[in-house]
Design an enzyme around this catalytic site. Structure first.
Site, PDB file in Angstrom:
ATOM      1  CG  HIS A 168      -2.627   4.312  22.132  1.00 46.62           C
ATOM      2  ND1 HIS A 168      -1.307   4.684  22.041  1.00 46.62           N
ATOM      3  CD2 HIS A 168      -2.733   3.137  21.442  1.00 46.62           C
ATOM      4  CE1 HIS A 168      -0.641   3.780  21.338  1.00 46.62           C
ATOM      5  NE2 HIS A 168      -1.483   2.835  20.963  1.00 46.62           N
TER       6      HIS A 168
ATOM      7  CB  CYS B  30       0.639   1.114  23.104  1.00 43.30           C
ATOM      8  SG  CYS B  30       1.314   0.694  21.501  1.00 43.30           S
TER       9      CYS B  30
ATOM     10  CD  GLU C 213       4.775  -1.963  22.008  1.00 46.84           C
ATOM     11  OE1 GLU C 213       4.629  -3.008  21.379  1.00 46.84           O
ATOM     12  OE2 GLU C 213       3.876  -1.096  22.126  1.00 46.84           O
TER      13      GLU C 213
HETATM   14  N1  COA Z   1      -7.516  10.203   0.097  1.00 44.00           N
HETATM   15  C1  COA Z   1      -8.047  10.202   1.350  1.00 44.00           C
HETATM   16  N2  COA Z   1      -8.231   9.061   2.083  1.00 44.00           N
HETATM   17  C2  COA Z   1      -7.844   7.899   1.524  1.00 44.00           C
HETATM   18  C3  COA Z   1      -7.307   7.828   0.230  1.00 44.00           C
HETATM   19  C4  COA Z   1      -7.140   9.046  -0.507  1.00 44.00           C
HETATM   20  N3  COA Z   1      -6.628   9.058  -1.736  1.00 44.00           N
HETATM   21  N4  COA Z   1      -7.029   6.528  -0.041  1.00 44.00           N
HETATM   22  C5  COA Z   1      -7.403   5.804   1.045  1.00 44.00           C
HETATM   23  N5  COA Z   1      -7.887   6.627   1.992  1.00 44.00           N
HETATM   24  C6  COA Z   1      -8.375   6.287   3.334  1.00 44.00           C
HETATM   25  C7  COA Z   1      -9.197   5.017   3.392  1.00 44.00           C
HETATM   26  O1  COA Z   1     -10.543   5.252   3.002  1.00 44.00           O
HETATM   27  C8  COA Z   1      -9.050   4.648   4.850  1.00 44.00           C
HETATM   28  O2  COA Z   1      -9.887   5.459   5.631  1.00 44.00           O
HETATM   29  P1  COA Z   1     -10.881   4.811   6.713  1.00 44.00           P
HETATM   30  O3  COA Z   1     -10.023   3.969   7.605  1.00 44.00           O
HETATM   31  O4  COA Z   1     -11.475   5.984   7.411  1.00 44.00           O
HETATM   32  O5  COA Z   1     -11.848   3.993   5.956  1.00 44.00           O
HETATM   33  C9  COA Z   1      -7.618   5.070   5.175  1.00 44.00           C
HETATM   34  O6  COA Z   1      -7.236   5.983   4.144  1.00 44.00           O
HETATM   35  C10 COA Z   1      -6.622   3.928   5.207  1.00 44.00           C
HETATM   36  O7  COA Z   1      -6.767   3.179   4.042  1.00 44.00           O
HETATM   37  P2  COA Z   1      -6.621   1.603   4.091  1.00 44.00           P
HETATM   38  O8  COA Z   1      -6.850   1.078   2.714  1.00 44.00           O
HETATM   39  O9  COA Z   1      -7.442   1.040   5.174  1.00 44.00           O
HETATM   40  O10 COA Z   1      -5.071   1.510   4.469  1.00 44.00           O
HETATM   41  P3  COA Z   1      -4.157   0.253   4.644  1.00 44.00           P
HETATM   42  O11 COA Z   1      -4.883  -1.020   4.337  1.00 44.00           O
HETATM   43  O12 COA Z   1      -2.938   0.538   3.867  1.00 44.00           O
HETATM   44  O13 COA Z   1      -3.823   0.212   6.232  1.00 44.00           O
HETATM   45  C11 COA Z   1      -3.483   0.797   8.510  1.00 44.00           C
HETATM   46  C12 COA Z   1      -3.870   1.308   7.105  1.00 44.00           C
HETATM   47  C13 COA Z   1      -3.629   1.949   9.496  1.00 44.00           C
HETATM   48  C14 COA Z   1      -4.432  -0.319   8.927  1.00 44.00           C
HETATM   49  C15 COA Z   1      -2.009   0.303   8.483  1.00 44.00           C
HETATM   50  O14 COA Z   1      -1.178   1.397   8.247  1.00 44.00           O
HETATM   51  C16 COA Z   1      -1.566  -0.392   9.764  1.00 44.00           C
HETATM   52  O15 COA Z   1      -1.803  -1.588   9.946  1.00 44.00           O
HETATM   53  N6  COA Z   1      -0.911   0.351  10.694  1.00 44.00           N
HETATM   54  C17 COA Z   1      -0.517  -0.172  12.003  1.00 44.00           C
HETATM   55  C18 COA Z   1      -1.638   0.124  12.970  1.00 44.00           C
HETATM   56  C19 COA Z   1      -1.239  -0.205  14.369  1.00 44.00           C
HETATM   57  O16 COA Z   1      -0.200   0.218  14.790  1.00 44.00           O
HETATM   58  N7  COA Z   1      -2.060  -0.975  15.115  1.00 44.00           N
HETATM   59  C20 COA Z   1      -1.680  -1.463  16.408  1.00 44.00           C
HETATM   60  C21 COA Z   1      -1.425  -0.443  17.433  1.00 44.00           C
HETATM   61  S1  COA Z   1      -2.765  -0.080  18.467  1.00 44.00           S
END
Ligand code: COA
Length: 388
Positions: free
Chosen positions: A233, A111, A79
């Site tokens: 994946h 993907c 992609e």
């Molecule tokens: N210690 C340990 N864990 C922690 C933490 C800390 N200090 N602070 C936060 N976390 C955890 C959260 O509890 C959460 O865990 P959970 O998902 O099991 O509940 C995780 O870290 C992520 O935190 P979150 O607040 O949800 O992160 P975010 O809003 O910044 O976004 C993603 C995370 C993954 C959604 C973001 O990076 C993203 O959109 N990535 C792209 C994903 C992608 O590629 N999707 C399409 C392809 S299939």
């Protein structure tokens, strides 16, 4: 006769960013990235590498001269295409000296493209047992500086040679799929970065896993106990874990599946997202790092491409699979990577081919890879074989 994956090659760039450095620069607790999201390092791709060169670098290590002669199909799942018309497959075929008596083309569904390639290759070989098919899955995952998705970037390539009587994984010819028109992740023509709703995408991914896994079990009369491991994946490693947790219990087999998942995520945590190649990097990681898997064990594979397409399929480990060889394949690529500071990464991230056109020549002095992008002249990409 069985059909499946005979060889797997991997490539990524020689630069990486440490996720603790990134967390500190973005004012986040490093454990959010390391544990919460499950990423330790991410590949940073310099302008001298694109999907063509990364795929060629991944494939050249696994192909013999005899393979190049026997390959009659080159399928490129990506992609991160380098042209709106011409496929990346044709460039790789030419760079590697693969027989011109081959079908060569590119396919796209986020993907999922690598899996579409694997399935098409398997069908082709079932009809033409003497054939060998090269399936390439390469991408550069970009979400943007300072975005929530930044921690889930990465890039690299997987090259797989599929054949009859394969040495690594014989496919069962059993799979189930699910597709729906969903806006969880996409990349409009004018953008180098994806648009993503990561939380929504994670939920859809889990739903698609549950749907295809349930359909698979019903259709083929199987259950969780039939799988020695499941490879996912992995855009970020926590994503696969969340899906696995929806089907396991407290029993011993479930604990074993969690142990195998740990083996399957190790390499992805060090490279980041490869989009099309992520499932197959996870398969490589599983085979290289598992201490329990053996020939004859069945592995489940869950493929997901946003937008969205899911597929669950399975294969059986072949007698010829050697974990040490799988590990060497990975270690040799990442052994000499250079750790970038966050500001060095940000500078490299901004570099690349200008989207407005024009001639450009990149400084290739620091790229030791065999195949590199030299730049663009008269609207044509210029590739170089540094060994040639
Ligand atoms: N210690 C340990 N864990 C922690 C933490 C800390 N200090 N602070 C936060 N976390 C955890 C959260 O509890 C959460 O865990 P959970 O998902 O099991 O509940 C995780 O870290 C992520 O935190 P979150 O607040 O949800 O992160 P975010 O809003 O910044 O976004 C993603 C995370 C993954 C959604 C973001 O990076 C993203 O959109 N990535 C792209 C994903 C992608 O590629 N999707 C399409 C392809 S299939």
């Amino acid at each position: 006769m069985t059909v499946g994956i005979d060889k797997i090659g991997f490539f990524t760039s020689n630069y990486y960013l440490d996720m603790t450095d990134l967390a500190n620069a973005r004012g986040e607790d490093p454990n959010k990235y390391l544990i919460g999201i499950g990423q330790q390092q991410q590949a940073v791709i310099p302008p001298t590498q694109d999907v063509v060169t990364m795929a060629a670098n991944a494939a050249e290590k696994i192909l013999t001269e005899s393979d190049k002669h026997d390959i009659d199909m080159v399928i490129f799942g990506t992609e991160t295409g380098i042209d709106n018309s011409k496929s990346a497959a044709i460039y790789v075929q030419s760079l590697l000296g693969i027989s011109s008596r081959a079908r060569s083309f590119e396919i796209k569904q986020a993907c999922y493209g690598g899996t579409a390639g694997v399935q098409m290759a398997a069908d082709h070989i079932a009809m033409h047992p003497e054939s060998k098919v090269l399936v390439l899955a390469a991408d550069i995952a970009r979400y943007g500086i300072g975005t929530p998705g930044e921690v889930t970037q990465g890039g690299g390539a997987i090259a797989m040679l599929l054949s009859a009587n394969p040495s690594i994984l014989a496919l069962d010819n059993q799979s189930t799929f699910h597709s729906e028109n969903i806006m969880d992740f996409w990349r409009p023509f004018y953008k180098r970065e994806a648009i993503v709703d990561g939380h929504y995408s994670t939920n859809i991914y889990i739903d698609f896993f549950n749907q295809t896994f349930k359909d698979y079990c019903q259709k083929y009369h199987r259950n969780l106990n039939d799988f020695a491991a499941i490879a996912y994946h992995l855009p970020f490693t926590k994503m696969g874990l969340k899906a696995l947790r929806t089907v396991i219990t407290e029993d011993a087999h479930s604990q074993q599946l969690l142990k195998e998942f740990d083996a399957s995520k190790r390499y992805n945590a060090l490279v980041g997202n490869l989009y099309t190649g992520s499932l197959y990097l996870s398969l490589l990681s599983l085979l290289a790092n598992s201490t329990d898997l053996k020939a004859g064990d069945r592995i489940g594979l869950f493929s997901y491409g946003s937008g969205a397409q899911g597929e669950f399929y399975s294969g059986t480990i072949s007698d010829g699979m050697h974990a040490d060889k799988m590990a060497d394949e990975f270690e040799s690529v990442i052994a000499d990577r250079v750790r970038l500071s966050v500001s060095e990464y940000e500078k490299m991230y901004a570099d690349g081919l200008p989207t407005t056109g024009g001639d450009v020549t990149f400084d290739s002095a620091n790229d030791p890879s065999r195949f590199i992008v030299l730049g663009r002249q008269a609207d044509q990409l210029v590739y170089k074989d540094q060994k040639g």
